[in-house]
Write a protein that holds these residues in place. Structure first.
Motif, PDB file in Angstrom:
ATOM      1  N   GLU A  99       0.846  -1.212   0.000  1.00 33.83           N
ATOM      2  CA  GLU A  99       0.000   0.000   0.000  1.00 33.83           C
ATOM      3  C   GLU A  99       0.875   1.254   0.000  1.00 33.83           C
ATOM      4  OE1 GLU A  99      -3.731   0.816   2.410  1.00 33.83           O
ATOM      5  OE2 GLU A  99      -3.061  -1.077   3.290  1.00 33.83           O
ATOM      6  N   VAL A 100       1.940   1.209   0.784  1.00 38.96           N
ATOM      7  CA  VAL A 100       2.850   2.367   0.848  1.00 38.96           C
ATOM      8  C   VAL A 100       3.463   2.601  -0.531  1.00 38.96           C
ATOM      9  CG1 VAL A 100       5.004   3.262   1.816  1.00 38.96           C
ATOM     10  CG2 VAL A 100       3.408   2.012   3.288  1.00 38.96           C
ATOM     11  N   GLU A 101       3.939   1.523  -1.150  1.00 34.92           N
ATOM     12  CA  GLU A 101       4.606   1.668  -2.460  1.00 34.92           C
ATOM     13  C   GLU A 101       3.649   2.192  -3.528  1.00 34.92           C
ATOM     14  OE1 GLU A 101       6.700  -2.261  -2.871  1.00 34.92           O
ATOM     15  OE2 GLU A 101       8.333  -0.895  -3.388  1.00 34.92           O
ATOM     16  N   ALA A 102       2.372   1.807  -3.409  1.00 38.65           N
ATOM     17  CA  ALA A 102       1.397   2.269  -4.405  1.00 38.65           C
ATOM     18  C   ALA A 102       1.131   3.769  -4.254  1.00 38.65           C
ATOM     19  CB  ALA A 102       0.103   1.484  -4.259  1.00 38.65           C
ATOM     20  N   ALA A 103       1.280   4.275  -3.025  1.00 42.29           N
ATOM     21  CA  ALA A 103       0.907   5.665  -2.758  1.00 42.29           C
ATOM     22  C   ALA A 103       2.096   6.613  -2.728  1.00 42.29           C
ATOM     23  CB  ALA A 103       0.161   5.747  -1.426  1.00 42.29           C
ATOM     24  N   ASN A 104       3.307   6.071  -2.615  1.00 46.86           N
ATOM     25  CA  ASN A 104       4.492   6.936  -2.476  1.00 46.86           C
ATOM     26  C   ASN A 104       5.678   6.242  -3.130  1.00 46.86           C
ATOM     27  OD1 ASN A 104       7.060   7.755  -1.291  1.00 46.86           O
ATOM     28  ND2 ASN A 104       5.887   9.009   0.144  1.00 46.86           N
ATOM     29  N   ARG A 105       6.282   6.890  -4.112  1.00 50.16           N
ATOM     30  CA  ARG A 105       7.369   6.257  -4.883  1.00 50.16           C
ATOM     31  C   ARG A 105       8.760   6.663  -4.412  1.00 50.16           C
ATOM     32  NH1 ARG A 105       5.160   3.980  -9.838  1.00 50.16           N
ATOM     33  NH2 ARG A 105       3.117   3.373  -9.110  1.00 50.16           N
ATOM     34  N   GLU A 106       8.838   7.580  -3.432  1.00 58.04           N
ATOM     35  CA  GLU A 106      10.130   8.189  -3.106  1.00 58.04           C
ATOM     36  C   GLU A 106      10.686   7.807  -1.739  1.00 58.04           C
ATOM     37  OE1 GLU A 106      11.664  10.090  -5.278  1.00 58.04           O
ATOM     38  OE2 GLU A 106       9.996   9.988  -6.704  1.00 58.04           O
ATOM     39  N   ALA A 107       9.799   7.719  -0.757  1.00 57.83           N
ATOM     40  CA  ALA A 107      10.261   7.672   0.634  1.00 57.83           C
ATOM     41  C   ALA A 107      11.092   6.431   0.944  1.00 57.83           C
ATOM     42  CB  ALA A 107       9.047   7.703   1.572  1.00 57.83           C
ATOM     43  N   ILE A 108      12.032   6.596   1.866  1.00 56.47           N
ATOM     44  CA  ILE A 108      12.685   5.441   2.488  1.00 56.47           C
ATOM     45  C   ILE A 108      11.635   4.764   3.361  1.00 56.47           C
ATOM     46  CG2 ILE A 108      14.342   4.766   4.271  1.00 56.47           C
ATOM     47  CD1 ILE A 108      16.178   6.942   3.302  1.00 56.47           C
ATOM     48  N   ILE A 109      11.587   3.440   3.306  1.00 59.13           N
ATOM     49  CA  ILE A 109      10.617   2.705   4.125  1.00 59.13           C
ATOM     50  C   ILE A 109      11.391   1.940   5.200  1.00 59.13           C
ATOM     51  CG2 ILE A 109       8.802   0.973   4.126  1.00 59.13           C
ATOM     52  CD1 ILE A 109       8.355   1.634   1.131  1.00 59.13           C
ATOM     53  N   ALA A 110      11.229   2.386   6.443  1.00 54.31           N
ATOM     54  CA  ALA A 110      11.963   1.769   7.560  1.00 54.31           C
ATOM     55  C   ALA A 110      10.998   0.922   8.374  1.00 54.31           C
ATOM     56  CB  ALA A 110      12.582   2.860   8.437  1.00 54.31           C
ATOM     57  N   SER A 111      11.337  -0.353   8.548  1.00 58.07           N
ATOM     58  CA  SER A 111      10.489  -1.244   9.342  1.00 58.07           C
ATOM     59  C   SER A 111      11.105  -1.437  10.717  1.00 58.07           C
ATOM     60  CB  SER A 111      10.366  -2.603   8.639  1.00 58.07           C
ATOM     61  OG  SER A 111       9.706  -3.519   9.500  1.00 58.07           O
ATOM     62  N   ASN A 112      10.220  -1.491  11.728  1.00 53.67           N
ATOM     63  CA  ASN A 112      10.681  -1.705  13.102  1.00 53.67           C
ATOM     64  C   ASN A 112      10.615  -3.188  13.491  1.00 53.67           C
ATOM     65  OD1 ASN A 112      11.453  -0.804  15.761  1.00 53.67           O
ATOM     66  ND2 ASN A 112       9.352  -1.101  16.409  1.00 53.67           N
ATOM     67  N   THR A 113      10.563  -4.058  12.509  1.00 52.70           N
ATOM     68  CA  THR A 113      10.450  -5.487  12.836  1.00 52.70           C
ATOM     69  C   THR A 113      11.582  -5.967  13.745  1.00 52.70           C
ATOM     70  OG1 THR A 113      10.319  -7.734  11.972  1.00 52.70           O
ATOM     71  CG2 THR A 113      11.688  -6.221  10.726  1.00 52.70           C
ATOM     72  N   SER A 114      11.240  -6.877  14.677  1.00 54.51           N
ATOM     73  CA  SER A 114      12.259  -7.442  15.570  1.00 54.51           C
ATOM     74  C   SER A 114      12.817  -8.728  15.011  1.00 54.51           C
ATOM     75  CB  SER A 114      11.647  -7.806  16.926  1.00 54.51           C
ATOM     76  OG  SER A 114      10.930  -6.760  17.451  1.00 54.51           O
ATOM     77  N   SER A 115      11.994  -9.467  14.270  1.00 56.10           N
ATOM     78  CA  SER A 115      12.408 -10.835  13.965  1.00 56.10           C
ATOM     79  C   SER A 115      12.094 -11.303  12.549  1.00 56.10           C
ATOM     80  CB  SER A 115      11.745 -11.794  14.954  1.00 56.10           C
ATOM     81  OG  SER A 115      10.343 -11.674  14.855  1.00 56.10           O
ATOM     82  N   ILE A 116      11.345 -10.517  11.791  1.00 59.19           N
ATOM     83  CA  ILE A 116      11.015 -10.980  10.439  1.00 59.19           C
ATOM     84  C   ILE A 116      12.256 -10.839   9.559  1.00 59.19           C
ATOM     85  CG2 ILE A 116       9.686 -10.358   8.371  1.00 59.19           C
ATOM     86  CD1 ILE A 116       7.329  -9.772  10.251  1.00 59.19           C
ATOM     87  N   ASP A 117      12.483 -11.845   8.739  1.00 64.99           N
ATOM     88  CA  ASP A 117      13.631 -11.846   7.837  1.00 64.99           C
ATOM     89  C   ASP A 117      13.507 -10.671   6.843  1.00 64.99           C
ATOM     90  OD1 ASP A 117      15.688 -12.514   6.182  1.00 64.99           O
ATOM     91  OD2 ASP A 117      14.659 -14.203   5.224  1.00 64.99           O
TER      92      ASP A 117
END
Ligand SMILES: NC(=O)c1ccc[n+]([C@@H]2O[C@H](COP(=O)([O-])OP(=O)(O)OC[C@H]3O[C@@H](n4cnc5c(N)ncnc54)[C@H](O)[C@@H]3O)[C@@H](O)[C@H]2O)c1
Length: 302
Positions: free
Chosen positions: A80-98
């Motif tokens: 959804e983020v990629e469909a709505a915004n083509r520029e931003a850095i996308i930082a995930s706060n995941t602890s354990s997902i590969d």
């Protein structure tokens, strides 16, 4: 530089992350599937709540994803983020997902980086910054700079490893802690006392490598030779942990874990931790040897 930052997911972590970035003067927008959570987090961050992912990420330069730890949910959210915004850095706060599994579902995986905060996110300085398989170094550097300017202590890993650094260190210690209790050497209270009265205060000022230096590397060679062969090599959660969790004894959030907790325990702990960290900042300021020491994120792996 003022960034336009979207925080997606305003639970325990997202709300704290929004506060960190809002206090640093960034323009923060918050989205959560629960409008009340988004509103509360936005208010405490001096930002604005949004009623859709699209509205939150529109024009954003950085997106911080702090949604529940489920791969499919995070993948759908990033799409959804990629469909709505083509520029931003996308930082995930995941602890354990590969990271590779998360990146694999993206149209442009080079936009993804991990920014792993620690609870409470607005109190604990450390943030681990971890590249995905396609993350350019410039993106890692930009996240490190953003976090350092916001008063955090970012540490950039050279590559993804299960549990990053902090959770690997914790897991190694917790494995041995539970092993000692299961063997009957000590009670949980006694193991915790060894940490809070001895190891913990030292670790607030010096990490394992500096502690080894202070003790003497000859000494630590003998200690590791002698003790390593006797340490627990368990490769799964020990029974004393698994059985409590299965019976609903989840710790502070259920009122009972290894110990009993009242509902305010996490809040009191966060306040005491903040006071301790403030004392450390004051102490560091009085030590001329620490002046000019690089930030935690500057080291390069050898
Ligand atoms: N709790 C911790 O100690 C901790 C520490 C470091 C990292 N993390 C990671 O941070 C992330 C969030 O964890 P948390 O503890 O804050 O969880 P949480 O359950 O407290 O918060 C998650 C929030 O996301 C919202 N949400 C659910 N689906 C959503 C969607 N599709 N879009 C936007 N928001 C959605 C929920 O309503 C909730 O408010 C996880 O990836 C977790 O692994 C947690």
């Amino acid at each position: 530089m003022v960034e336009s930052i979207a925080v997606l997911g305003a639970g325990i972590m997202g709300a704290g992350i929004a506060r960190v970035l809002g206090r640093a003067g960034h323009d923060v927008r918050v989205f959560d599937v629960r409008a009340d959570a988004a509103a509360r987090a936005a208010e405490s961050a001096g930002g604005s709540p949004c009623d859709s992912v699209e509205a939150a990420v529109d024009g954003a330069t950085i997106v911080l994803e702090a949604a529940p730890e489920r791969l499919e949910l995070k993948r759908a959210l990033l799409a959804e983020v990629e469909a709505a915004n083509r520029e931003a850095i996308i930082a995930s706060n995941t602890s354990s997902i590969d990271v590779a599994a998360l990146a694999a579902g993206m149209r442009d995986p080079s936009r993804l980086v991990i920014a792993h905060f620690f609870n409470p996110a607005d109190t604990v300085p450390l943030v681990e910054v971890v590249p995905g398989p396609a993350t350019p170094q410039a993106t890692v550097d930009r996240m490190v700079a953003l976090l350092a300017e916001a008063g955090k202590a970012p540490v950039a890993l050279a590559e993804q490893v299960e549990g990053f650094i902090a959770n690997r260190l914790q897991a190694a210690l917790y494995r041995e802690a539970m092993h000692l209790v299961e063997r009957g050497v000590a009670t949980p209270e006694q193991v915790d006392a060894v940490v809070t009265a001895g190891l913990g205060p030292r670790w607030a000022l010096a990490g394992p490598f500096e502690v080894m230096d202070l003790g003497g590397l000859d000494v630590w060679t003998s200690v590791t030779d002698g003790i390593f062969p006797t340490l627990s090599g368990a490769s799964a959660a020990p029974a004393m942990l698994r059985e409590r969790a299965a019976s609903g004894e989840l710790g502070a959030k259920s009122g009972q874990g290894f110990f009993a907790h009242d509902a305010d325990a996490p809040v009191r702990f966060a306040a005491r931790l903040a006071a301790l960290l403030e004392a450390r900042v004051q102490l560091d300021a009085t030590d001329p040897a620490l002046e000019g020491r690089g930030s935690a994120g500057e080291g390069s792996p050898t």
